[in-house]
Design an enzyme around this catalytic site. Sequence first.
Site, short mmCIF file in Angstrom:
data_model
loop_
_atom_site.label_atom_id
_atom_site.label_comp_id
_atom_site.label_asym_id
_atom_site.label_seq_id
_atom_site.Cartn_x
_atom_site.Cartn_y
_atom_site.Cartn_z
CE LYS A 96 -53.57 -59.27 71.05
NZ LYS A 96 -52.73 -59.36 69.81
CG ASP A 132 -54.38 -54.78 71.36
OD1 ASP A 132 -54.80 -54.29 70.29
OD2 ASP A 132 -53.38 -55.52 71.42
#
Length: 296
Positions: free
Chosen positions: A18, A146
């Site tokens: 990401k 996350d």
Amino acid sequence: MASFPCPIEETLLPVPCKVNLRLAVGARRPNGYHDIDTFFLPLPEPADVLRLRRFDGPGDIDLQCSDPELETDDNLVVRAYRAYAAATGYAPRLEVHLAKHIPHGAGLGGGSSDAAVMLRYLNDRAGEAALSPVDLAALALTLGADIPFFLLGVPAAATGVGEALIPADPGLAGWCAVVVCPEAHVKTAWAYAALDASRALPQKPGANLLTTAFDANKRAFCVTGAPMRNDFETVVFAAHPELGRVKERLLALGAAGALLSGTGSAVFGLFRKRQTATLALAMLTGSGPRAYLAPL
């Protein structure tokens, strides 16, 4: 002659990374976490690969990794397996090989993504013991802030410590990202401590100008209705000026916007045209650091 058990399943699973199109850091909570306002964008490259061999009956996890230093019980793949087993009682015997391609300490979420893939794999096979999406996300949050995003697997705005997720379309269909991964490693704990310390000091005029070589660096590029921003750039670029130069190079090569991802050290640029991104990739890889092209 001794016989060896055969796996009942063998599979290869890609592990995406990401970047953060926006990362505004708020106050530090009593538990040590900080409130953040961020926008997560999943990318197909760079990517780890998990090779899993599942055997009949219960057991434990045996992890091997292309980086032997990561073959520990503290690896998030192992921790995710054992946390899921403790929560559900589902603990199949697994042999796992992790091929690491997402650089460590790059702000790309490689370890969190590895854990999310493991949790999803187990939950898909746990039958009646499987957790609901809400409960699986709650378990993921105990392992890392996350990881719930990687379970979601789509672009999303996030608040809280990153767990309050709202899927959103960043409007970047047809664009490309070029992700540059220099050799520098930035520890997350150091980055947060440095940011907190910098905010306790009086700000000098112009301190918010993260780089100076290009006027384009001083103009916000808007994505998802908000400008690209990363509060960590001030402290990370001061400690690692070569990362600021990577951002400047991406902008000079035609990126519409460029930013440090997470706490770094990866820096990415967004390109409207694949041809421009491909040329930028060629220029950047020729100068040393690893770089990747990721279609959006």
